[in-house]
Scaffold this motif. Structure first.
Motif, PDB file in Angstrom:
ATOM      1  N   GLU A 130       0.818  -1.216   0.000  1.00  0.00           N
ATOM      2  CA  GLU A 130       0.000   0.000   0.000  1.00  0.00           C
ATOM      3  C   GLU A 130       0.848   1.261   0.000  1.00  0.00           C
ATOM      4  OE1 GLU A 130      -2.574  -0.322   3.330  1.00  0.00           O
ATOM      5  OE2 GLU A 130      -3.756  -1.983   2.490  1.00  0.00           O
ATOM      6  N   LYS A 131       2.159   1.113   0.081  1.00  0.00           N
ATOM      7  CA  LYS A 131       3.054   2.264   0.094  1.00  0.00           C
ATOM      8  C   LYS A 131       4.117   2.099  -0.984  1.00  0.00           C
ATOM      9  CE  LYS A 131       2.456   3.208   5.044  1.00  0.00           C
ATOM     10  NZ  LYS A 131       3.161   3.368   6.352  1.00  0.00           N
ATOM     11  N   PRO A 132       4.712   3.213  -1.445  1.00  0.00           N
ATOM     12  CA  PRO A 132       5.774   3.098  -2.451  1.00  0.00           C
ATOM     13  C   PRO A 132       7.003   2.400  -1.853  1.00  0.00           C
ATOM     14  CG  PRO A 132       5.598   5.354  -1.641  1.00  0.00           C
ATOM     15  CD  PRO A 132       4.421   4.619  -1.087  1.00  0.00           C
ATOM     16  N   ILE A 133       7.718   1.698  -2.696  1.00  0.00           N
ATOM     17  CA  ILE A 133       8.863   0.922  -2.222  1.00  0.00           C
ATOM     18  C   ILE A 133      10.105   1.218  -3.041  1.00  0.00           C
ATOM     19  CG2 ILE A 133       7.413  -0.985  -1.394  1.00  0.00           C
ATOM     20  CD1 ILE A 133       8.306  -2.563  -3.889  1.00  0.00           C
ATOM     21  N   GLU A 134      11.242   0.869  -2.460  1.00  0.00           N
ATOM     22  CA  GLU A 134      12.506   0.806  -3.171  1.00  0.00           C
ATOM     23  C   GLU A 134      12.983  -0.642  -3.081  1.00  0.00           C
ATOM     24  OE1 GLU A 134      17.011   2.734  -3.154  1.00  0.00           O
ATOM     25  OE2 GLU A 134      15.908   2.501  -1.275  1.00  0.00           O
ATOM     26  N   ALA A 135      13.138  -1.313  -4.232  1.00  0.00           N
ATOM     27  CA  ALA A 135      13.569  -2.713  -4.257  1.00  0.00           C
ATOM     28  C   ALA A 135      15.058  -2.773  -4.574  1.00  0.00           C
ATOM     29  CB  ALA A 135      12.776  -3.492  -5.298  1.00  0.00           C
ATOM     30  N   VAL A 136      15.798  -3.487  -3.743  1.00  0.00           N
ATOM     31  CA  VAL A 136      17.245  -3.615  -3.928  1.00  0.00           C
ATOM     32  C   VAL A 136      17.589  -5.091  -4.101  1.00  0.00           C
ATOM     33  CG1 VAL A 136      19.521  -3.169  -2.949  1.00  0.00           C
ATOM     34  CG2 VAL A 136      17.647  -1.552  -2.535  1.00  0.00           C
ATOM     35  N   PHE A 137      18.278  -5.400  -5.193  1.00  0.00           N
ATOM     36  CA  PHE A 137      18.616  -6.779  -5.533  1.00  0.00           C
ATOM     37  C   PHE A 137      20.121  -6.870  -5.745  1.00  0.00           C
ATOM     38  CE2 PHE A 137      17.937 -10.347  -8.896  1.00  0.00           C
ATOM     39  CZ  PHE A 137      18.181 -11.316  -7.935  1.00  0.00           C
ATOM     40  N   ASP A 162      18.707  12.055  -5.636  1.00  0.00           N
ATOM     41  CA  ASP A 162      17.947  13.281  -5.907  1.00  0.00           C
ATOM     42  C   ASP A 162      16.584  12.948  -6.507  1.00  0.00           C
ATOM     43  OD1 ASP A 162      20.033  14.783  -4.956  1.00  0.00           O
ATOM     44  OD2 ASP A 162      20.833  15.309  -6.929  1.00  0.00           O
ATOM     45  N   ALA A 163      16.558  11.971  -7.415  1.00  0.00           N
ATOM     46  CA  ALA A 163      15.294  11.587  -8.047  1.00  0.00           C
ATOM     47  C   ALA A 163      14.307  11.055  -7.011  1.00  0.00           C
ATOM     48  CB  ALA A 163      15.545  10.546  -9.138  1.00  0.00           C
ATOM     49  N   LEU A 164      14.800  10.183  -6.123  1.00  0.00           N
ATOM     50  CA  LEU A 164      13.909   9.635  -5.097  1.00  0.00           C
ATOM     51  C   LEU A 164      13.423  10.729  -4.154  1.00  0.00           C
ATOM     52  CD1 LEU A 164      15.463   6.168  -4.102  1.00  0.00           C
ATOM     53  CD2 LEU A 164      14.014   6.781  -6.033  1.00  0.00           C
ATOM     54  N   SER A 165      14.307  11.659  -3.831  1.00  0.00           N
ATOM     55  CA  SER A 165      13.936  12.748  -2.920  1.00  0.00           C
ATOM     56  C   SER A 165      12.838  13.627  -3.520  1.00  0.00           C
ATOM     57  CB  SER A 165      15.159  13.607  -2.594  1.00  0.00           C
ATOM     58  OG  SER A 165      16.136  12.837  -1.935  1.00  0.00           O
ATOM     59  N   SER A 166      12.842  13.752  -4.851  1.00  0.00           N
ATOM     60  CA  SER A 166      11.845  14.601  -5.510  1.00  0.00           C
ATOM     61  C   SER A 166      10.618  13.824  -5.961  1.00  0.00           C
ATOM     62  CB  SER A 166      12.478  15.307  -6.712  1.00  0.00           C
ATOM     63  OG  SER A 166      12.950  14.352  -7.656  1.00  0.00           O
ATOM     64  N   GLU A 220       2.770  13.089 -11.440  1.00  0.00           N
ATOM     65  CA  GLU A 220       2.826  13.584 -10.073  1.00  0.00           C
ATOM     66  C   GLU A 220       3.936  12.906  -9.281  1.00  0.00           C
ATOM     67  OE1 GLU A 220      -0.876  13.215  -8.114  1.00  0.00           O
ATOM     68  OE2 GLU A 220      -1.981  14.406  -9.581  1.00  0.00           O
ATOM     69  N   ALA A 221       4.516  13.695  -8.389  1.00  0.00           N
ATOM     70  CA  ALA A 221       5.572  13.149  -7.540  1.00  0.00           C
ATOM     71  C   ALA A 221       5.000  12.076  -6.622  1.00  0.00           C
ATOM     72  CB  ALA A 221       6.206  14.264  -6.721  1.00  0.00           C
ATOM     73  N   ILE A 222       5.807  11.042  -6.389  1.00  0.00           N
ATOM     74  CA  ILE A 222       5.388   9.953  -5.511  1.00  0.00           C
ATOM     75  C   ILE A 222       5.552  10.416  -4.071  1.00  0.00           C
ATOM     76  CG2 ILE A 222       5.902   7.581  -4.816  1.00  0.00           C
ATOM     77  CD1 ILE A 222       6.946   7.200  -7.716  1.00  0.00           C
ATOM     78  N   GLN A 223       4.465  10.338  -3.301  1.00  0.00           N
ATOM     79  CA  GLN A 223       4.437  10.895  -1.953  1.00  0.00           C
ATOM     80  C   GLN A 223       4.762   9.814  -0.920  1.00  0.00           C
ATOM     81  OE1 GLN A 223       3.991  14.180  -1.486  1.00  0.00           O
ATOM     82  NE2 GLN A 223       3.751  14.424  -3.709  1.00  0.00           N
ATOM     83  N   GLY A 224       5.333  10.282   0.195  1.00  0.00           N
ATOM     84  CA  GLY A 224       5.550   9.399   1.335  1.00  0.00           C
ATOM     85  C   GLY A 224       6.911   8.741   1.329  1.00  0.00           C
TER      86      GLY A 224
END
Length: 817
Positions: free
Chosen positions: A81-88, A126-130, A636-640
């Motif tokens: 239900e929330k945005p994620i960052e996947a690291v492999f 920077d991309a993730l921050s924005s 739109e920017a991804i929030q949260g």
């Protein structure tokens, strides 16, 4: 795209393991201990605890002659239900040239660019921050066979398809097969105290809990017919795509488990043929640059004069260095029939010691957190020294803790070389080393005084370490995994070591006027009979379409000047996908990276700049660059805040044992190790600090495991004397499935006992073990030499009697008599 990791944990969440010199034990920690472990070991993520965003991996391999292009497609989906960052974090061959990375989100394709690593990381952050989506692929700073893929800002319910492409050369095996390996196992690398740690974190789970699927297919094409294809995994039958069988395809059978590497062995008819391919330049690249000029790939198979190769050198100092770290107790693979790595290594050392020539010198070192050596210095090979060494080898166990290979190497190099006895170093390890560059640099600095032959044992052995040792030591690398027998590959390397060293190597070019060649590969420092040597060359200037070139490799072999020539067309091949250029760029990048390691601080920046410029120009990854892609059209920017999701690798389960109930005291004594490099689960194998005195004492009272029955071939090898002969004894009769009385009754009257026993052993090997000739050929040559030295009468009668006894039909000439 690869999958498994070798770290330990049984099925089910939050188990940990501890190591003593002989066993690996598991226990289920308390909730408090679990939390502490997760803080220490960077968190063991399992499907029960959180969703895994990687849904599937599809791998397509296109093999042309001895080069493979590999395209991996990874499908990610955020079901949370929330945005994620996947690291492999995953393994890859150190020889691979990664040349493409892209992501498709919906109908939007984002192709990554190669940029300096620091800049790429900053752009990603920077991309993730924005609130933008970003994708990052980078090679580990510590080792070129580990990569990390980050998929950032994946919104709830959204999918992303990641495409990764690389090209790689295929290694030639002892039986002339070309080996392709899709690495699945990524073993935790032991980081010696005081060395720089790795920032890469790895998560692993039992293979049965990995939720994503793997599909795999391969297509092969060559000028020569594909005679057969074998695999370590269950594959569907080979499908030939044309009548002359120069094109074929295979694919992985359904139901493949993530418990071992996917290995293909490709056999071509008459494969040892030199070849040359000239690839057209990249149209958009600047003339005079690597990508803007044609590139040449030479595949050379030098042929040595038969009279030189017919004799085997009786001189040499043979130094064997055996890994006895805890992980060597693991099986060769997850397949139930495989033996342990240390057991296979012991059997191989037996065969090596029996195959050594009289008159040479030898020594055996073994290492873990500490190291041992059998003799204070190398000793002359004799029956006495061989027996002393074999007794100690027989008792070697994987009980020396960590994997600190530098100290024994330094000790070996500190020993003065023996005059007229060329030093040959054989290194056996499962490659779980974190200070790879430091080790290979040490070998390189001593390359003038020895040749180094390396053997990667078991799945997950570091290709960067094993290939690096051989490359920098002027030797040859071999990988042994699954149900592979180590012995034939090692004996092949022993034959290489017994070949006279090739010296004064030069490469000369005969090209049309106005055309010049710039060799991009490191200089040829070693050449072996029947083994391929690759050269990458940049061709500058113009030539006519029908123009030809010629390359001549000259060298001195046992004092005899020798040369091999190859004529080739300069007509460039179009539409090759720039495979040759990218492999050439990879070769030059690795050389420049090594140059950076070797030069003074004043030259470091210049070498690094060359690597970055070449990496960006060619689109091939390096240790100083990374692939970065930012989706700037995502609206739109991804929030949260992002939830980090580490994609797990399957682990090997072949070393697990239940913990004795009486070891409850050990739980309270257990101290979690410092955070492991790559953030792997607490690595039982190499945490030698965690030796358990109580368990050792209690284990000593446990009933000993029955000793496995040894292969009759190895039993026969055990009975051979250092001189090459066998003695007429009950053990010989038993090994040959005969009675002592039958062996004595069949002995011709004119033959003495040793001659008769040796003939019988040779007939048995030739007649009943012909399929293992690669293993016993050297010790049979030694036996034949001994027989000739006896000037014994009645050899023909002995051969005839031995055939009658064993039911064989071996001719006397076949025995080398």
């Amino acid at each position: 795209m690869p999958t498994p990791l070798h770290s330990l944990s049984p099925a089910g969440p939050a188990h940990c393991c501890i190591w003593d010199p002989h066993r690996v034990f598991f226990f289920t920690p308390s909730k408090k201990e679990t939390n502490e472990m997760e803080r220490c070991c960077c968190g063991l993520m399992t499907p029960e605890k959180q969703a895994v965003p990687l849904q599937s991996v599809d791998v397509q391999v296109d093999v042309k002659d001895h080069v493979a292009t590999v395209v991996s497609t990874l499908l990610y989906q955020n079901k949370e239900e929330k945005p994620i960052e996947a690291v492999f974090v995953f393994p890859m061959s150190s020889e691979a040239a990664v040349c493409h990375f892209s992501a498709k989100v919906g109908q939007t394709l984002i192709v990554a660019e190669v940029k300096e690593k620091k800049q790429a990381r900053e752009e990603y952050d920077d991309a993730l921050s924005s609130g933008q989506q970003a994708f990052l692929l980078e090679e580990s700073d510590q080792s070129p066979d580990i990569f990390s893929m980050s998929v950032g800002s994946l919104p709830p319910g959204e999918s992303a398809s990641i495409r990764l492409e690389y090209v790689t050369e295929l290694d030639v095996q002892a039986d002339d097969a070309l080996r392709f390996c899709l690495p699945a196992v990524l073993n935790p690398r032991y980081q010696p105290a005081g060395t720089e740690g790795s920032s890469v974190k790895v998560t692993s789970v039992p293979s049965s809990l990995v939720p994503y699927d793997l599909t795999f297919s391969a297509q092969m094409e060559s000028l020569r017919p594909v005679s057969k294809v074998e695999s370590s995994c269950t594959m569907e039958p080979v499908n030939y795509l044309n009548e002359n069988q120069t094109k074929a395809s295979v694919k992985l059978a359904a139901g493949h488990k993530f418990d071992r590497d996917v290995e293909l062995l490709i056999y071509y008819s008459d494969s040892h043929q030199p070849s040359a391919v000239v690839e057209a330049a990249q149209g958009s690249a600047k003339r005079g640059s690597l990508m803007g000029d044609p590139a040449l790939m030479l595949s050379l198979y030098p042929e040595f004069p038969k009279d030189i190769m017919s004799s085997v050198s009786s001189s040499g100092e043979f130094v064997f260095l055996l890994d006895r770290s805890g992980s060597m107790d693991c099986n060769m693979s997850n397949m139930g029939t495989s033996v342990s790595r240390i057991a296979s290594a012991r059997d191989t050392l037996l065969l090596l010691l029996k195959s050594l020539p009289m008159g040479c010198f030898f020594n055996i070192y073994s290492f873990g957190s500490t190291f041992e050596q059998i003799f204070p210095e190398s000793v002359k090979y004799s029956q006495k020294t061989m027996e002393e060494a074999l007794k100690k080898v027989e008792n070697m166990k994987a009980n020396l803790g960590g994997t600190e290979i530098l100290a024994p190497l330094k000790r070996i190099y500190s020993q003065a070389c023996i005059p007229n006895q060329p030093r040959q170093l054989f290194v056996f390890t499962d490659g779980e080393v974190g200070n790879t560059k430091e080790v290979t640099n040490l070998v390189k600095s001593n390359a003038a005084a020895h040749r180094c032959f390396s053997f990667g044992i078991g799945e997950g052995a570091s290709t960067a370490l094993i290939n690096g040792l051989a490359k920098e030591g002027g030797g040859h690398a071999q990988f042994i995994s699954g149900n592979d027998r180590m012995q034939p590959k090692v004996i092949q390397s022993l034959r290489f070591a017994m070949q006279p060293a090739v010296v004064d190597i030069s490469v000369n070019w005969d090209l049309p006027k106005g055309v010049s060649a710039t060799v991009l590969s490191p200089p040829l420092t070693s050449i072996f009979q029947g083994q391929r040597s690759l050269l990458y060359v940049q061709l500058t200037g113009k030539s006519k379409k029908e123009a030809e070139g010629c390359v001549t490799v000259k060298y001195s072999l046992a004092g005899h000047p020798t040369e091999n020539k190859l004529n080739f067309s300069l007509q460039p091949v179009e539409d090759t996908g720039l495979t040759v250029h990218r492999l050439a760029a990879r070769s030059l990048i690795r050389s420049l990276e090594q140059e950076k390691e070797d030069t003074s601080h004043k030259k470091v920046d210049a070498a690094k700049k060359k690597v970055i410029d070449l990496s960006v120009q060619s689109g091939v990854s390096s240790s100083f660059t990374a692939f970065i892609a930012v989706n700037k059209t995502s609206g739109e920017a991804i929030q949260g805040p992002l939830l980090r999701r580490n994609v797990p690798l399957p682990m090997m389960m072949s070393c697990s044992m239940p913990m004795p109930k009486s070891c409850g005291r050990l739980k309270s004594r257990m101290r979690l190790c410092a955070p492991m490099q790559m953030g792997a689960v607490c690595n039982a194998f190499d945490c030698d600090d965690m030796m358990a005195d109580e368990c050792m004492a209690e284990e000593s009272s446990m009933p000993a495991k029955p000793k496995p029955q040894r292969d009759p071939l190895l039993e026969l090898v055990c009975l051979q004397k250092a001189s090459g002969c066998w003695e007429l004894e009950p053990e010989l009769a038993k090994t040959l499935s005969q009675t002592s009385q039958d062996l004595q009754d069949k002995q011709p009257s004119m033959a003495n006992k040793e001659v008769w026993a040796t003939i019988v052993a040779l007939v048995w090997l030739h007649g009943l073990k012909a399929d293992a000739k690669d293993e016993w050929e050297l010790l049979v040559m030694k036996a034949a030499t001994w027989l000739r030295s006896q000037n014994a009468a009645g050899l023909s009668e002995c051969v005839e009697a031995a055939n009658a006894l064993l039911g064989c039909s071996v001719q006397k000439d076949a025995l080398g008599l």
